[in-house]
Every structure is written in structure tokens, then in C-alpha cells.
Design a protein around this motif. Structure first.
Motif, PDB file in Angstrom:
ATOM      1  N   ALA A   1       1.859  -3.483   3.520  1.00 49.12           N
ATOM      2  CA  ALA A   1       1.222  -2.250   3.982  1.00 49.12           C
ATOM      3  C   ALA A   1      -0.034  -1.947   3.180  1.00 49.12           C
ATOM      4  O   ALA A   1      -0.155  -2.328   2.005  1.00 49.12           O
ATOM      5  CB  ALA A   1       2.201  -1.081   3.882  1.00 49.12           C
ATOM      6  N   GLU A   2      -0.965  -1.252   3.774  1.00 49.80           N
ATOM      7  CA  GLU A   2      -2.216  -0.914   3.100  1.00 49.80           C
ATOM      8  C   GLU A   2      -1.977   0.100   1.979  1.00 49.80           C
ATOM      9  O   GLU A   2      -2.608   0.038   0.920  1.00 49.80           O
ATOM     10  CB  GLU A   2      -3.209  -0.341   4.114  1.00 49.80           C
ATOM     11  N   ASP A   3      -1.063   1.032   2.195  1.00 46.23           N
ATOM     12  CA  ASP A   3      -0.748   2.064   1.198  1.00 46.23           C
ATOM     13  C   ASP A   3       0.180   1.466   0.141  1.00 46.23           C
ATOM     14  O   ASP A   3       1.286   1.013   0.457  1.00 46.23           O
ATOM     15  CB  ASP A   3      -0.075   3.255   1.899  1.00 46.23           C
ATOM     16  N   PHE A   4      -0.249   1.503  -1.124  1.00 44.27           N
ATOM     17  CA  PHE A   4       0.568   0.895  -2.180  1.00 44.27           C
ATOM     18  C   PHE A   4       1.920   1.597  -2.312  1.00 44.27           C
ATOM     19  O   PHE A   4       2.921   0.980  -2.709  1.00 44.27           O
ATOM     20  CB  PHE A   4      -0.175   0.907  -3.522  1.00 44.27           C
ATOM     21  N   GLN A   5       1.976   2.896  -1.963  1.00 44.14           N
ATOM     22  CA  GLN A   5       3.246   3.603  -2.093  1.00 44.14           C
ATOM     23  C   GLN A   5       4.266   3.120  -1.065  1.00 44.14           C
ATOM     24  O   GLN A   5       5.478   3.118  -1.330  1.00 44.14           O
ATOM     25  CB  GLN A   5       3.019   5.108  -1.958  1.00 44.14           C
ATOM     26  N   LEU A   6       3.787   2.691   0.090  1.00 43.91           N
ATOM     27  CA  LEU A   6       4.695   2.112   1.082  1.00 43.91           C
ATOM     28  C   LEU A   6       5.176   0.742   0.619  1.00 43.91           C
ATOM     29  O   LEU A   6       6.345   0.388   0.813  1.00 43.91           O
ATOM     30  CB  LEU A   6       3.994   2.005   2.443  1.00 43.91           C
ATOM     31  N   ARG A   7       4.279  -0.035   0.022  1.00 43.97           N
ATOM     32  CA  ARG A   7       4.705  -1.337  -0.529  1.00 43.97           C
ATOM     33  C   ARG A   7       5.762  -1.125  -1.609  1.00 43.97           C
ATOM     34  O   ARG A   7       6.753  -1.858  -1.701  1.00 43.97           O
ATOM     35  CB  ARG A   7       3.504  -2.092  -1.101  1.00 43.97           C
TER      36      ARG A   7
END
Length: 410
Positions: A50-56
Motif C-alpha cells: 500500500a502507498e500509506d506506510f500505516q496500512l503496510r
């Protein structure tokens, strides 16, 4: 209930995840999807990119929880992630993985350390649990082997400090000798000498620390006090003993007085000379300019970077804002309350069933708490320092002491 329905609810959860804009609600979905079945887990695996690091980050945590057997393949996707938060999570997941199975990952994770992020540094230490010596010798040390000690950067020094293996301490010792750090940095680095696993290591660390104390660069009284405290507290050869006497910290050092609120006291005009006289009461527990007892922290430079309000607060309400990094207050009780020891915990070994406690007056004892059946109470949000109202101090006395401590050492 969702988990019991398995992949049959995966599509609804995926739709909810795609449409939900509130990030805290959105983040709940991967945790459920990862526990449904093959379809849900595959969807969460896709979030590792995912682009959002928090989702990763949340996807990695959810998959690690639901499928711990997949930790290494997932870590292999993220160990070079641009986000230090994600890389830190990968490091934590490698804690129980043998070095031969994660060497490339740890090597890259070490390269990603910026020398400042202390949470990242601790994650690297946790990743290397039970393989610290191998990681330092085979991964970390070669990275700095060709760099002369006077040019070691913060990352190299912090890694040696955190791993504190015998080789790491030897490297750090050469760096300290070459770079001649100021007092604050010196106090930080030499704490690596306080950690050892064998008596031979203890003796070597003691020898190295005494070598530093003999150098002209560290001949000042505050450097000497720092060395003396570590030698007495951490590198002694104390023999274990049972708790068979009372060792109590005084609750007062003067007649009871009534003092005003912090803001009122801070608003007074302070006098440095009067403060120096009144600060003699502090010598019962603290070292100030080479005098006093080394029970609490050294106050010689303590007030330089603090405001008047902060110093007054520490005097009026000692337990209000406890400083992190100092020894923790502890109380031992043995013989069904017959014997009590109060002081500061300087070393604790659950495996050995012993602890070292620094008593009021500065003496350190090694107590065999398990063999003697002593109860150990760690006192949270507690300071042994009595408030100003228990030290015979007036509002003006407190303000004068604050002025003295604020200017001391400048």
C-alpha cells in the motif's frame, strides 16, 4: 462472529475497507480479514504494498498475528521499506529467527538506522536477542572496521552502545579515548561498561573504565564521579546477602512548613548566593560541585537546561515529573515486614534471584530476594526526595535554590 463465517464475508469487509474514510475504523478491517481464510489473507498481503506506510504496518502486524509461520516471507517484502516505522516492525518480528535465516535482512535494517531514532535502535537490539554477539561481530562491526575511531558517527557509536558485547565495548572504548566526548555524552557512552555476562567481562570493563578515569580529558570531578558511581554500583564484586536489617530513606530533613503553588514561588526574585547556602540541605542525597552523597542524581549541571518553574516543581512536587533514565525506586520487605530496605534499583536479575539496591547514604547491597523470600515492590511514580515542605524550606528558600541550581556550572 465474522471470523466464524470465514471467507463468505470477505467481500463485504473489502468493500467496507475501500469505502471507509476514518483511518482508525479502516485499520480494524485487516485484522479480521487476515483471520478469515485464504481470500481474506491474500487481500491483506496485497496491503503490504500500500502507498500509506500505516496500512503496510497494520497489514504486517495483522498477518504476523494470524499467520506467524509466514513472518519470514512477509519480512522479505518489507525489510527495505522506506518507512523506518515499518522496518522497525520487521526487526521486532526477527527476534526469534536464527541469524543464518535473516542475515541479509538484519544487514539491511542496520544500514537503515539513521543514528538518531532510539526506537529503531532498540528494535535492532530486540531483533538480535540471543544472537547479539554474532550480529555485532559479523554484521555491524565490519561496516565500521575501516573507519578510524575518531571519525565514528552517531550510528556506529549507538550500535556499539546498545549491543554492549565484549567486542562492542572494546570498540566504544577506543572511540571514547579518541573523541574525548563532553560530560553528557561521556555519561551516556560509559553505561555500556555496566553490562556484562561473566565475571571476566566485569573485570575487563572495570579495567577499561579505570583507564578512562586516568586520562587528562576525563580528570574533571564530574567525570570522576560518573566513573566512581558505575564502579561502585555496577562493576563491583558484591556478594549476595539476605535482608536482615532496616535501611530506610528519611521522610523529612527539617521542620514542616507550608509552601505556595509553583507559579507563586517562581514569580519571586531569586538570590543565587542565598540559594547556595540553603542548597546544603540537598547534600543529604545529592552531589553538588563534588560535595554531598551520591544517592540521587548529581545536581551540578542538572539545572542548566531547566526553567525556574521546572526546578521549583521538582522541589515542591518531587514525584510530579520524574526524570527518565535514573534508577528506579524500590522497596524490599523480608521476615513478614520485620526488615525493610528502601532505595534505588541499580541491577536486577530474575534468573539469579538477586538485585542490587543503592541505599540512602550511597552504599549498594546485593540482596538475594528469592532465597530469602523477600518481597520486591517497584514504586511507580514515586520519588524518595521529600517535598520542600518537609525540608524546612520557605517559598523564598525554594526560589533561591532554584536560582542557584539554574546558574550552577555556567
Amino acid at each position: 462472529r465474522l471470523k466464524k463465517r470465514g471467507d463468505s464475508v470477505a467481500s463485504m469487509l473489502e468493500d467496507y475497507f475501500a469505502s471507509e474514510s476514518q483511518p482508525y475504523l479502516k485499520a480494524r478491517v485487516p485484522w479480521v480479514l487476515a483471520q478469515l481464510g485464504d481470500r481474506g489473507r491474500e487481500y491483506v498481503r496485497g496491503l503490504l504494498n500500500a502507498e500509506d506506510f500505516q496500512l503496510r504496518l497494520v497489514a504486517f502486524r495483522a498477518l504476523r498475528f494470524a499467520a506467524p509461520e509466514e513472518v519470514l516471507p512477509m519480512a522479505g517484502v518489507l525489510y527495505r521499506d522506506p518507512s523506518p516505522a515499518v522496518r522497525r516492525e520487521v526487526a521486532l518480528a526477527l527476534r526469534d529467527v536464527a541469524l543464518e535465516d535473516c542475515r541479509e535482512m538484519i544487514d539491511a535494517l542496520v544500514d537503515g538506522y539513521d543514528g538518531e531514532n532510539r526506537w529503531y535502535l532498540e528494535a535492532l537490539g530486540i531483533a538480535s536477542t540471543k544472537k547479539e554477539a554474532e550480529v555485532y561481530r559479523e554484521v555491524i562491526r565490519p561496516k565500521f572496521a575501516l573507519t578510524p575511531p575518531e571519525k565514528w558517527n552517531a550510528a556506529a557509536k549507538n550500535l556499539a552502545w546498545r549491543f554492549h558485547t565484549p567486542e562492542a565495548v572494546e570498540d566504544l572504548h577506543r572511540v571514547i579515548v579518541a573523541q574525548k566526548p563532553d560530560l553528557e555524552a561521556f555519561r551516556h557512552w560509559v553505561m555500556a561498561y555496566a553490562s556484562f555476562r561473566t565475571d571476566a567481562q566485569r573485570a575487563n570493563h572495570r579495567k577499561r573504565l579505570e583507564e578512562l578515569a586516568s586520562l587528562p580529558a576525563f580528570s574533571g570531578p564530574d567525570f570522576q564521579i560518573t566513573v566512581e558511581e558505575i564502579l561502585a554500583r555496577d562493576l563491583n564484586d558484591l556478594q549476595g546477602e539476605f535482608l536482615e536489617a532496616h535501611f530506610l530513606v528519611p521522610k523529612a530533613f527539617g521542620a514542616r512548613t507550608t509552601v505556595s503553588e509553583v507559579g507563586v514561588i517562581a514569580g519571586l526574585e531569586g538570590d543565587e548566593d542565598r540559594g547556595k547556602v540553603k542548597a546544603q540541605v540537598c547534600l543529604a542525597c545529592h552531589r553538588v560541585e563534588g560535595a554531598g552523597i551520591a544517592f540521587g542524581p548529581n545536581l551540578t549541571h542538572w539545572g542548566q537546561e531547566r526553567t525556574v518553574e521546572e526546578i521549583v516543581t521538582a522541589l515542591v512536587e518531587p514525584s510530579a515529573h520524574l526524570a527518565h533514565g535514573y534508577d528506579k525506586p524500590v522497596r524490599l520487605t523480608a521476615g513478614r515486614g520485620k526488615y525493610v530496605a528502601e532505595g534505588l534499583l541499580s541491577n536486577f536479575s530474575w534468573h539469579a534471584g538477586s538485585l542490587k539496591i543503592k541505599l540512602y547514604g550511597g552504599e549498594t547491597k546485593k540482596i538475594l530476594f528469592r532465597q530469602s523470600g523477600a518481597r520486591v515492590d517497584n514504586l511507580k511514580d514515586h520519588s524518595w526526595m521529600p517535598p520542600a515542605s518537609e525540608m524546612g524550606l520557605s517559598d523564598q528558600d525554594v526560589r533561591d535554590i532554584a536560582e542557584y541550581l539554574r546558574t550552577l556550572g555556567n
